[in-house]
Motif scaffolding. Structure first.
Motif, PDB file in Angstrom:
ATOM      1  N   UNK A 165       0.765  -1.219   0.134  1.00  0.00           N
ATOM      2  CA  UNK A 165      -0.052   0.095   0.006  1.00  0.00           C
ATOM      3  C   UNK A 165       0.921   1.160  -0.227  1.00  0.00           C
ATOM      4  N   UNK A 166       1.798   1.153   0.570  1.00  0.00           N
ATOM      5  CA  UNK A 166       2.881   2.286   0.803  1.00  0.00           C
ATOM      6  C   UNK A 166       3.439   2.505  -0.702  1.00  0.00           C
ATOM      7  N   UNK A 167       3.924   1.459  -1.319  1.00  0.00           N
ATOM      8  CA  UNK A 167       4.206   1.693  -2.803  1.00  0.00           C
ATOM      9  C   UNK A 167       3.166   2.492  -3.759  1.00  0.00           C
ATOM     10  N   UNK A 168       1.895   1.901  -3.636  1.00  0.00           N
ATOM     11  CA  UNK A 168       0.953   2.364  -3.977  1.00  0.00           C
ATOM     12  C   UNK A 168       0.531   3.845  -3.744  1.00  0.00           C
ATOM     13  N   UNK A 169       0.861   4.269  -2.369  1.00  0.00           N
ATOM     14  CA  UNK A 169       0.689   5.739  -2.423  1.00  0.00           C
ATOM     15  C   UNK A 169       1.762   6.500  -3.061  1.00  0.00           C
ATOM     16  N   UNK A 170       3.056   6.170  -3.139  1.00  0.00           N
ATOM     17  CA  UNK A 170       4.081   6.760  -3.744  1.00  0.00           C
ATOM     18  C   UNK A 170       3.685   7.004  -5.339  1.00  0.00           C
ATOM     19  N   UNK A 171       3.133   5.868  -5.896  1.00  0.00           N
ATOM     20  CA  UNK A 171       2.886   6.072  -7.271  1.00  0.00           C
ATOM     21  C   UNK A 171       1.719   6.720  -7.426  1.00  0.00           C
ATOM     22  N   UNK A 172       0.744   6.988  -6.652  1.00  0.00           N
ATOM     23  CA  UNK A 172      -0.408   7.764  -6.866  1.00  0.00           C
ATOM     24  C   UNK A 172       0.062   9.237  -6.378  1.00  0.00           C
ATOM     25  N   UNK A 184       0.437  24.189  25.192  1.00  0.00           N
ATOM     26  CA  UNK A 184      -0.243  24.712  26.342  1.00  0.00           C
ATOM     27  C   UNK A 184       0.340  26.153  26.814  1.00  0.00           C
ATOM     28  N   UNK A 185       1.324  26.217  26.293  1.00  0.00           N
ATOM     29  CA  UNK A 185       2.085  27.507  26.576  1.00  0.00           C
ATOM     30  C   UNK A 185       1.778  28.653  25.494  1.00  0.00           C
ATOM     31  N   UNK A 186       0.873  28.353  24.466  1.00  0.00           N
ATOM     32  CA  UNK A 186       0.264  29.281  23.377  1.00  0.00           C
ATOM     33  C   UNK A 186       1.275  29.206  22.411  1.00  0.00           C
ATOM     34  N   UNK A 187       2.349  28.526  22.090  1.00  0.00           N
ATOM     35  CA  UNK A 187       3.257  28.481  21.109  1.00  0.00           C
ATOM     36  C   UNK A 187       2.607  27.704  19.790  1.00  0.00           C
ATOM     37  N   UNK A 188       2.623  28.328  18.666  1.00  0.00           N
ATOM     38  CA  UNK A 188       1.834  27.903  17.634  1.00  0.00           C
ATOM     39  C   UNK A 188       2.613  27.600  16.530  1.00  0.00           C
ATOM     40  N   UNK A 189       2.683  26.285  16.072  1.00  0.00           N
ATOM     41  CA  UNK A 189       3.491  25.823  14.615  1.00  0.00           C
ATOM     42  C   UNK A 189       2.566  25.576  13.387  1.00  0.00           C
ATOM     43  N   UNK A 190       2.553  26.282  12.409  1.00  0.00           N
ATOM     44  CA  UNK A 190       1.714  26.082  11.300  1.00  0.00           C
ATOM     45  C   UNK A 190       2.523  25.143  10.237  1.00  0.00           C
ATOM     46  N   UNK A 191       1.789  24.240   9.820  1.00  0.00           N
ATOM     47  CA  UNK A 191       2.195  23.268   8.879  1.00  0.00           C
ATOM     48  C   UNK A 191       1.384  23.171   7.611  1.00  0.00           C
ATOM     49  N   UNK A 192       1.892  23.511   6.585  1.00  0.00           N
ATOM     50  CA  UNK A 192       1.191  23.391   5.235  1.00  0.00           C
ATOM     51  C   UNK A 192       1.800  22.173   4.336  1.00  0.00           C
ATOM     52  N   UNK A 193       0.686  21.499   3.742  1.00  0.00           N
ATOM     53  CA  UNK A 193       0.956  20.447   2.712  1.00  0.00           C
ATOM     54  C   UNK A 193       2.110  19.651   3.110  1.00  0.00           C
ATOM     55  N   UNK A 194       2.082  18.775   4.363  1.00  0.00           N
ATOM     56  CA  UNK A 194       3.090  18.177   4.733  1.00  0.00           C
ATOM     57  C   UNK A 194       2.785  16.732   4.292  1.00  0.00           C
ATOM     58  N   UNK A 195       3.760  15.825   3.600  1.00  0.00           N
ATOM     59  CA  UNK A 195       3.557  14.607   3.173  1.00  0.00           C
ATOM     60  C   UNK A 195       3.551  13.452   4.248  1.00  0.00           C
ATOM     61  N   UNK A 196       4.528  13.916   5.088  1.00  0.00           N
ATOM     62  CA  UNK A 196       4.758  13.138   6.460  1.00  0.00           C
ATOM     63  C   UNK A 196       4.344  13.619   7.632  1.00  0.00           C
ATOM     64  N   UNK A 224       7.229  14.946  17.526  1.00  0.00           N
ATOM     65  CA  UNK A 224       6.746  15.397  16.371  1.00  0.00           C
ATOM     66  C   UNK A 224       7.680  15.214  15.183  1.00  0.00           C
ATOM     67  N   UNK A 225       7.496  14.546  14.243  1.00  0.00           N
ATOM     68  CA  UNK A 225       8.214  14.232  13.007  1.00  0.00           C
ATOM     69  C   UNK A 225       7.346  14.493  11.953  1.00  0.00           C
ATOM     70  N   UNK A 226       7.971  15.323  11.008  1.00  0.00           N
ATOM     71  CA  UNK A 226       7.111  15.865   9.784  1.00  0.00           C
ATOM     72  C   UNK A 226       8.099  16.254   8.733  1.00  0.00           C
ATOM     73  N   UNK A 227       7.778  16.009   7.428  1.00  0.00           N
ATOM     74  CA  UNK A 227       8.255  16.387   6.005  1.00  0.00           C
ATOM     75  C   UNK A 227       7.379  16.850   5.176  1.00  0.00           C
ATOM     76  N   UNK A 228       7.978  17.764   4.362  1.00  0.00           N
ATOM     77  CA  UNK A 228       7.185  18.204   3.120  1.00  0.00           C
ATOM     78  C   UNK A 228       7.044  17.060   1.846  1.00  0.00           C
ATOM     79  N   UNK A 229       8.092  16.683   1.255  1.00  0.00           N
ATOM     80  CA  UNK A 229       8.239  15.704   0.245  1.00  0.00           C
ATOM     81  C   UNK A 229       7.389  16.449  -0.906  1.00  0.00           C
ATOM     82  N   UNK A 230       7.839  17.410  -1.531  1.00  0.00           N
ATOM     83  CA  UNK A 230       7.242  18.135  -2.756  1.00  0.00           C
ATOM     84  C   UNK A 230       7.449  17.450  -3.934  1.00  0.00           C
ATOM     85  N   UNK A 231       8.495  16.711  -3.925  1.00  0.00           N
ATOM     86  CA  UNK A 231       8.611  15.757  -5.477  1.00  0.00           C
ATOM     87  C   UNK A 231       8.457  14.351  -5.041  1.00  0.00           C
ATOM     88  N   UNK A 232       8.419  13.652  -6.045  1.00  0.00           N
ATOM     89  CA  UNK A 232       8.229  12.017  -5.658  1.00  0.00           C
ATOM     90  C   UNK A 232       9.748  11.715  -5.314  1.00  0.00           C
TER      91      UNK A 232
END
Length: 294
Positions: A165-172, A184-196, A224-232
């Motif tokens: 299924x993971x391979x299928x996700x990469x192809x599509x 809780x301290x009010x710190x904010x992190x905005x993330x846009x278009x995260x692949x992971x 918290x682990x995140x990544x954009x992954x804009x290209x294949x």
């Protein structure tokens, strides 16, 4: 001592009843068994257990996958220790804590003092391993809808479903996630278009893929682990960073620890928690102490 068992007979390769028979025959253990009958039946089973369960002398054993364990603990009072025998397809919680399928050791461990761990509660449940958006939630959602998983589980090959299924996700074209994290301290992190995107309370997800090397339920911390992954190609490198366990050296993976956090979804996104897809616009994760026999 009476060993109370809550078991999901549909988990993994559906061998819960065989394990229960082994406990009875091999260990000559007095026990009371409660089998979940349908999805989300764990609340009823926990209520039935609590009617006669005596914490000072009785013990509780949970048989099932991570999803079953997560649901049982959500309804179980936090001060009641538990033992766990993993029977799911992934068993990431057991893998991270070093649990083995040794029934003799498991029952003997209930005679010792339990170990303290941390889980994270939210409005409708709790997080054992991770909360995921983007790639991981897409894969889990499609795996749970796949008839292939049930077929492969019969031959103890359920993990292959995740890989295919993971391979299928990469192809599509994958489903990207946009969200806002607030502490809780009010710190904010905005993330846009995260692949992971993953909030990890434990080391693994997806049947043994490492989310973050230092994530553990023994600490009161979400990684918290995140990544954009804009290209294949970038998306492939993100996944290779996870598979080959080079998280801290990868230029594609970002990391941030949190004690507690609120996730807000400005857009409709798939949210996966411990192998279950949930539908929420906002999730607040709060640490809770639990006690497990190891």
């Amino acid at each position: 001592m009476t060993l109370y068992i809550i078991a999901n007979p549909h988990s993994g390769n559906r061998s819960a009843k065989e394990v229960i028979t082994r406990v009875k025959n091999e260990l000559n253990q007095e026990m009371t068994v409660f089998l979940t009958r349908y999805p989300d039946d764990e609340e009823n089973q926990v209520n039935d257990v609590l009617e006669t369960f005596q914490p000072e002398k009785d013990r509780l054993l949970i048989l099932g996958g991570d999803g079953t364990l997560s649901k049982v603990l959500y309804y179980l009072p936090a001060d009641i220790p538990f033992a766990y025998y993993p029977m799911g397809s992934g068993n990431d919680f057991a893998r991270a804590l070093g649990l083995k399928k040794d029934l003799t050791h498991l029952v003997e461990s209930t005679k010792q003092a339990p170990k303290e761990i941390t889980v994270y509660t939210y409005q409708k449940g709790l997080v054992l391993n991770s909360l995921d958006l983007g790639f991981a939630s897409w894969v889990i959602n499609h795996v749970e809808q796949s008839q292939l998983k049930a077929k492969l589980n019969k031959y103890h090959l359920g993990k292959l479903t995740y890989i295919l299924t993971a391979i299928q996700c990469l192809i599509k074209k994958p489903a990207f996630a946009s969200l806002c994290l607030e502490t809780e301290a009010g710190e904010v992190l905005e993330l846009r278009n995260q692949f992971f995107f993953s909030l990890a309370n434990n080391t693994y997800f997806g049947g043994g893929v490492m989310i973050w090397p230092h994530a553990t339920a023994y600490l009161e911390q979400l990684d918290c682990v995140y990544a954009k992954g804009e290209t294949l190609w970038e998306r492939v490198l993100v996944l290779l960073s996870l598979v080959f366990k080079v998280h801290e050296r990868s230029p594609y993976l970002q990391h941030q620890p949190y004690k507690s956090v609120t996730i807000k979804n400005p857009e409709k996104s798939l949210i996966e928690i411990d192998g279950e897809i949930v539908s929420l616009d906002e999730v607040t994760l709060t640490p809770q102490k639990r006690y497990i026999y190891l």
